[in-house]
Design a protein around this motif. Structure first.
Motif, PDB file in Angstrom:
ATOM      1  N   ASN B  34       0.336   6.962  -0.351  1.00  0.00           N
ATOM      2  CA  ASN B  34       0.187   5.503  -0.362  1.00  0.00           C
ATOM      3  C   ASN B  34       1.507   4.808  -0.671  1.00  0.00           C
ATOM      4  OD1 ASN B  34      -2.470   5.138   0.360  1.00  0.00           O
ATOM      5  ND2 ASN B  34      -3.100   4.139  -1.539  1.00  0.00           N
ATOM      6  N   VAL B  48       1.219  -1.436  -1.845  1.00  0.00           N
ATOM      7  CA  VAL B  48       0.893  -0.664  -0.660  1.00  0.00           C
ATOM      8  C   VAL B  48       0.661  -1.581   0.538  1.00  0.00           C
ATOM      9  CG1 VAL B  48      -0.667   1.065   0.311  1.00  0.00           C
ATOM     10  CG2 VAL B  48      -0.128   1.104  -2.133  1.00  0.00           C
ATOM     11  N   TYR B  49      -0.174  -2.592   0.366  1.00  0.00           N
ATOM     12  CA  TYR B  49      -0.469  -3.528   1.462  1.00  0.00           C
ATOM     13  C   TYR B  49      -1.244  -4.711   0.915  1.00  0.00           C
ATOM     14  CZ  TYR B  49      -5.452  -2.420   1.665  1.00  0.00           C
ATOM     15  OH  TYR B  49      -6.783  -2.296   1.356  1.00  0.00           O
ATOM     16  N   GLN B 128      -6.624  -4.127  -4.124  1.00  0.00           N
ATOM     17  CA  GLN B 128      -7.004  -4.323  -2.719  1.00  0.00           C
ATOM     18  C   GLN B 128      -8.184  -3.414  -2.392  1.00  0.00           C
ATOM     19  OE1 GLN B 128      -7.148  -5.738   0.113  1.00  0.00           O
ATOM     20  NE2 GLN B 128      -5.530  -7.276   0.172  1.00  0.00           N
ATOM     21  N   THR B 130      -7.935  -0.115  -0.150  1.00  0.00           N
ATOM     22  CA  THR B 130      -7.537   1.301  -0.136  1.00  0.00           C
ATOM     23  C   THR B 130      -6.190   1.552  -0.826  1.00  0.00           C
ATOM     24  OG1 THR B 130      -6.648   0.942   2.087  1.00  0.00           O
ATOM     25  CG2 THR B 130      -8.850   1.894   1.927  1.00  0.00           C
ATOM     26  N   ALA B 131      -5.602   0.502  -1.430  1.00  0.00           N
ATOM     27  CA  ALA B 131      -4.322   0.686  -2.127  1.00  0.00           C
ATOM     28  C   ALA B 131      -4.539   1.402  -3.457  1.00  0.00           C
ATOM     29  CB  ALA B 131      -3.646  -0.665  -2.356  1.00  0.00           C
ATOM     30  N   TRP B 134      -6.179   4.981  -3.104  1.00  0.00           N
ATOM     31  CA  TRP B 134      -5.398   6.103  -2.571  1.00  0.00           C
ATOM     32  C   TRP B 134      -5.919   6.658  -1.247  1.00  0.00           C
ATOM     33  CZ3 TRP B 134      -5.851   8.968  -7.930  1.00  0.00           C
ATOM     34  CH2 TRP B 134      -5.343   8.123  -8.919  1.00  0.00           C
ATOM     35  N   TYR B 136      -5.138   4.542   1.808  1.00  0.00           N
ATOM     36  CA  TYR B 136      -4.501   3.742   2.842  1.00  0.00           C
ATOM     37  C   TYR B 136      -3.680   4.703   3.699  1.00  0.00           C
ATOM     38  CZ  TYR B 136      -1.864  -0.120   4.949  1.00  0.00           C
ATOM     39  OH  TYR B 136      -1.309  -1.017   5.817  1.00  0.00           O
ATOM     40  N   GLY B 141      -4.940   2.745  10.130  1.00  0.00           N
ATOM     41  CA  GLY B 141      -6.210   2.596   9.423  1.00  0.00           C
ATOM     42  C   GLY B 141      -7.018   1.429   9.968  1.00  0.00           C
ATOM     43  N   GLY B 175       1.052  -5.562   6.443  1.00  0.00           N
ATOM     44  CA  GLY B 175       0.482  -4.224   6.276  1.00  0.00           C
ATOM     45  C   GLY B 175      -0.680  -3.968   7.208  1.00  0.00           C
ATOM     46  N   MET B 176      -1.704  -4.758   7.098  1.00  0.00           N
ATOM     47  CA  MET B 176      -2.902  -4.558   7.905  1.00  0.00           C
ATOM     48  C   MET B 176      -2.786  -5.355   9.197  1.00  0.00           C
ATOM     49  SD  MET B 176      -5.080  -2.936   5.734  1.00  0.00           S
ATOM     50  CE  MET B 176      -6.761  -3.500   5.592  1.00  0.00           C
ATOM     51  N   ASP B 441     -12.280   3.093   4.608  1.00  0.00           N
ATOM     52  CA  ASP B 441     -11.961   1.804   4.011  1.00  0.00           C
ATOM     53  C   ASP B 441     -13.119   1.395   3.088  1.00  0.00           C
ATOM     54  OD1 ASP B 441     -10.817  -0.615   3.455  1.00  0.00           O
ATOM     55  OD2 ASP B 441     -10.797  -1.343   5.518  1.00  0.00           O
TER      56      ASP B 441
END
Ligand SMILES: NC(=O)c1ccc[n+]([C@@H]2O[C@H](COP(=O)([O-])OP(=O)(O)OC[C@H]3O[C@@H](n4cnc5c(N)ncnc54)[C@H](O)[C@@H]3O)[C@@H](O)[C@H]2O)c1
Ligand SMILES: NC(=O)c1ccc[n+]([C@@H]2O[C@H](COP(=O)([O-])OP(=O)(O)OC[C@H]3O[C@@H](n4cnc5c(N)ncnc54)[C@H](O)[C@@H]3O)[C@@H](O)[C@H]2O)c1
Lengths: 554, 554
Positions: B34, B48-49, B128, B130-131, B134, B136, B141, B175-176, B441
């Motif tokens: 991540n 992470v995002y 968030q 999936t940050a 663990w 992401y 994704g 990020g996404m 997710d």
């Protein structure tokens, strides 16, 4: 519905199973026990205690839960969503048999309006703390806690646990609050409880929880005077509304030694009763125009709290007893409502730091002898703890059984599992007639986030952090509690708390012993961890002494 | 801190363990993955995002998590509270190794102000989806989900999944949201993405996720015209602010075929960038006066949404892409902000009813060959599903690996566990070089309550009921997922959602197979149960056909 509302529910006793395993059987019996007329406040409406705290969403859901538990295999898990059974999945033998989530709402919608809207649509129920999680055991459940709070308040204010000759004023004689008169008397004081519903007082007198009935304030004060002067412990129920009686007392210049309140102020519609009208008028308004009722309720709470602040100023040891009345009064403009503390930071938190909390057990045999035997065991194992031994002696004398015989006893980290292991052995050897369930209130050391009550004024400011009760539920699920629950709302109402519960069956097997060694360590362990993380010296000390693993503890 | 901020984190590859078991090892590698600079948006800040979604609370906590995972026994469980390791308890071998609760707040305090206050005190982090849990895996994704949404929008608006010659307008390339240009191109359309930060566009072009860079609107529109006329799929990044560009386009009378937006509007301070100033000025204001920044941000969102409403009126297929921008615009007075739907009720819910959702797996070997082998397996097992096969073919061609090789693929109830069992066999036989992790997710069929996104406009009105994600976390804990997480906030921000995640390691053992058969049944099963309970015919049909046990289903 009409004939269903007359049904009387009572848990089976003894050693015969109607489910496929003791864990399912225990869940079934404890669900039924929550609705036993000896236990529940309004069993016809499935209401167990605390205003509208229910055991199942409606009768159809109740039947479906019962049916599901009867059919549940020993490697299956039943899911209950706000009192409705919604799914069964295959898990494994050491996993919980039931998982419960009650009254949880996404925060931005977590208010009474939205909740009642969902309830009207049949989509939700209020789980309170031990109602929807099937481990309410009647007024005793709270009795030791209440007794403990009075004693701790006395210690703080008068430097003695002995309340002889002292006057305690409080409100509410319902499900939980009904423990107050007896607890005050056990602490040797004279306690006056103001309750708007005369039937509640009569009930408590019948149950042996309250001594005297007073029709008006003068009558009540005469008794208070007599008993305090004689130094004789006594409990008096006065029919009246706190928002009338408290200000009147204050005006007369009569200042009690200890002042608190446990009316169901967490719920301004279905709980608290506004003043300025008769009880019957209030009930009528509640059904006719709930918005107007709510407004009156909130106004009354402001008056009620103003009086409590007055008593505090005049020197009374004053505290909030966990019903969120301060927050409601503050909403109505009483800015200094939080001047008097909640009972937790004032008296209970030091106990939480040791992993202590309202631990309890019930005998599935239904035989009081089984509880007396566990009483003996506790007195033996913890003989150096004077107040614990006293509590058991007094409880044996003064607590009447309600539903399945049960005992409540505040044990801490290290003691809970040691005790339960012994009991499990007694079940195995046949010394006890049937398995025993171990559970606790959601109000426990490591299972609740409730900034106006259990986590008020945390040392590090983490009052509102709700990660803790969630981790508590997850770790107890890991360890294999028999059923695990996560609730929102509880005693302080919608929006104000998140909390978790667990119940574990000791059926005498080796597997039960293993579960006890995991769950009854991690559960109070969470209390130690949570308070150590918040920087409480006592919790850090306990963690170090007893080897609780906390990665970043220095 | 200064030298620490330069560290580069990369998960170990291959078959050698530094932990005491594959589950701990997997958690460690996925945590590190991540934070891999190929994966994380701002690895130096542990972000992470999704604005400020972090993998650990701070570097000290990160180190302590790593250390705890290395030392964790195979019958222990580590507790992580908002990115900090807070306790280790003994559980058992088939229990999860890690339990995570991030950003959860008691509802009445569940707002950004209180969160930032706690974050400042070092007591919280934003997890968030999936940050902090663990799992992401970079832009891929979300890629299939985004692709899927565009295709479903096309089906609905133009009765064909083929977007050839069509113009998609959207915002955000972080990020996404950075998955959008590629997803639009995969759906064969011409997609214009407005992004305020030119570095983000340059990065996506470098990564092969975006084709062209446009410095100004005219340049961008020239490209859009050229490619739509030629019927050639293409993606264009335009440097600009949506709150400037959208209204300008509308004014010019240029109406795209599809309009959406994925700027980080869920967070008006650290996410969204206000218009009416340069990007640099905005960054400066953010640090200097965050209150003023927030106000400007909220005002910009109102303008932004007004333009989207305009496009909708003019005939564009318009939808909210899960960033809560409608709620923020409504707060600023755009009363009809919810006139355009969220993407979930519009396109995704029918898939949820079948237990489908953003399922994914990653190869701990680090070898892309392992993923290609699972790709083949999926194409074989689900060959009758044309779009799935297409997806895998396109993904192999167009998706660049970020960190550990991984594949995302929307599988439903019944298929997830069948597939994972096969993969587990391939690990056992040595056909794959190392174990594989299966996760998803938090945005999944049965794991989230989020009334402005995943549970918007539920058939029975149960949008805000948060019992479901909690039951999801509990049942996956029961079944023995390797790690389980419960978060608050996520993609829609503080107060607006509760959601749960799980990750499961397939290490080729029989025990892993048993866990797969439990967790990868109950997890998508919760989606079927939740939607059947809400009255969706499709979910009820799936439950009946596939034998999902729902006690009160008629
Ligand atoms: N330890 C704790 O923190 C703790 C423990 C128990 C209960 N509580 C809280 O205390 C409250 C009471 O719980 P309960 O189970 O007894 O609820 P309950 O509804 O069974 O009883 C409350 C009683 O208060 C009476 N009442 C309401 N308004 C009144 C008024 N204005 N004046 C006089 N009497 C009034 C009602 O008639 C009722 O009998 C709840 O808010 C509960 O959450 C807190
Ligand atoms: N499926 C879903 O529901 C889903 C999926 C992914 C992301 N989201 C949501 O979408 C949002 C974006 O997620 P992310 O991970 O890409 O966040 P991010 O912060 O990494 O990226 C957002 C991008 O938007 C840009 N931006 C901000 N304000 C802008 C403006 N006014 N005009 C143009 N560009 C602007 C930022 O510079 C940034 O690059 C979040 O709110 C997230 O929760 C939803």
């Amino acid at each position: 519905m009409t004939n269903q509302t007359k049904r009387v529910i009572r848990a089976a006793r003894g050693n015969e199973l109607i489910c496929k395993g003791w864990e399912q059987e225990a869940a079934l019996r404890m669900l039924m026990n929550n609705l036993d007329p000896e236990v529940a406040e309004k069993p016809d409406e499935l209401v167990v205690y605390g205003g509208i705290g229910k055991a199942a969403r409606n009768w159809e859901c109740y039947e479906a839960i019962v049916e599901s538990l009867k059919n549940l295999e020993n490697d299956e898990t039943l899911l209950v969503q706000s009192g409705k059974p919604v799914g069964v999945f295959r898990t494994h033998e050491t996993a919980p048999r039931v998982l419960i989530a009650n009254s949880n709402l996404v925060p931005a919608w977590a208010n009474w309006d939205h909740f009642y809207d969902l309830e009207d649509k049949g989509l939700m129920m209020y789980g309170q703390m031990t109602a929807g999680s099937w481990i309410y055991i009647g007024a005793q459940g709270i009795l030791q806690g209440t007794y403990l709070s009075f004693v701790e308040a006395a210690k703080k204010a008068f430097r003695t646990p002995d309340l002889t000759g002292r006057f305690i004023l409080t409100g509410g004689m319902g499900g939980m609050s009904g423990a107050q008169p007896l607890a005050g008397k056990m602490a040797k004081g004279v306690i006056l409880v103001v309750e708007v519903d005369r039937l509640r007082i009569e009930r408590k007198i019948r149950e042996g929880y309250c001594d005297y009935f007073a029709e008006n304030l003068d009558e009540a004060l005469k008794m208070v005077k007599k008993f305090t002067e004689k130094g004789e412990p006594a409990s008096i129920g006065l029919v009246g509304n706190c928002a009338d009686v408290y200000p009147e007392l204050l005006e007369r210049g009569i200042i009690p030694d200890i002042v608190t309140d446990q009316t169901s102020a967490h719920d301004p519609i279905n709980g608290y009763v506004p003043h300025g009208m008769s009880y019957d008028e209030a009930l009528e308004l509640r059904t006719r125009d709930s918005k107007a009722y709510e407004q009156k309720s909130m106004e009354s709470m402001a008056v009620h709290v103003e009086a409590m602040l007055g008593f505090q100023k005049a020197g009374a040891e004053t505290f909030d007893y966990g019903n969120n009345i301060r927050a409601n009064a503050q909403k109505m403009g009483v800015e200094n409502a939080f001047d008097f503390p909640g009972f937790v930071p004032a008296y209970i938190r030091p106990l939480f730091c040791e992993g202590k909390g309202p631990f309890r057990w019930a005998a599935l045999s239904g035989d009081p002898e089984d509880i007396y035997k566990t009483d003996e065991l506790a007195k033996q194992m913890f003989k150096e703890d004077e107040s614990l031994v006293n509590w058991i002696d007094m409880a044996q004398k003064m607590v009447k059984w309600q539903g399945l015989p049960a005992r409540i006893c505040w044990l801490g980290y290290g003691d809970r599992h040691r005790f339960a292991l012994k009991v499990n052995e007694m079940v195995a050897s046949g010394e006890l007639k049937a398995p025993v369930v171990f559970g606790r209130d959601h109000l426990d050391c490591g299972s609740v986030a409730s900034p106006n009550r259990e986590t008020e004024a945390m040392r590090d400011g983490s009052d509102a952090v709700a990660d803790w009760p969630i981790l508590n539920a997850l770790i107890n699920t890991c360890g294999g509690a028999s059923w695990v629950s996560v609730h929102h709302g509880g005693g302080v109402g919608m929006g104000y708390s998140i909390h978790a519960g667990q119940v574990l069956v000791a059926d005498g097997t080796k597997q039960a012993a293993e579960r006890i060694e995991r769950v009854l360590v991690s559960d109070p362990g969470m209390g130690v961890v949570r308070h150590a993380d918040a920087g409480y010296g006592k919790a850090i000390e306990v963690a170090k002494k007893k080897g609780v693993k906390i990665p970043m503890l220095k």
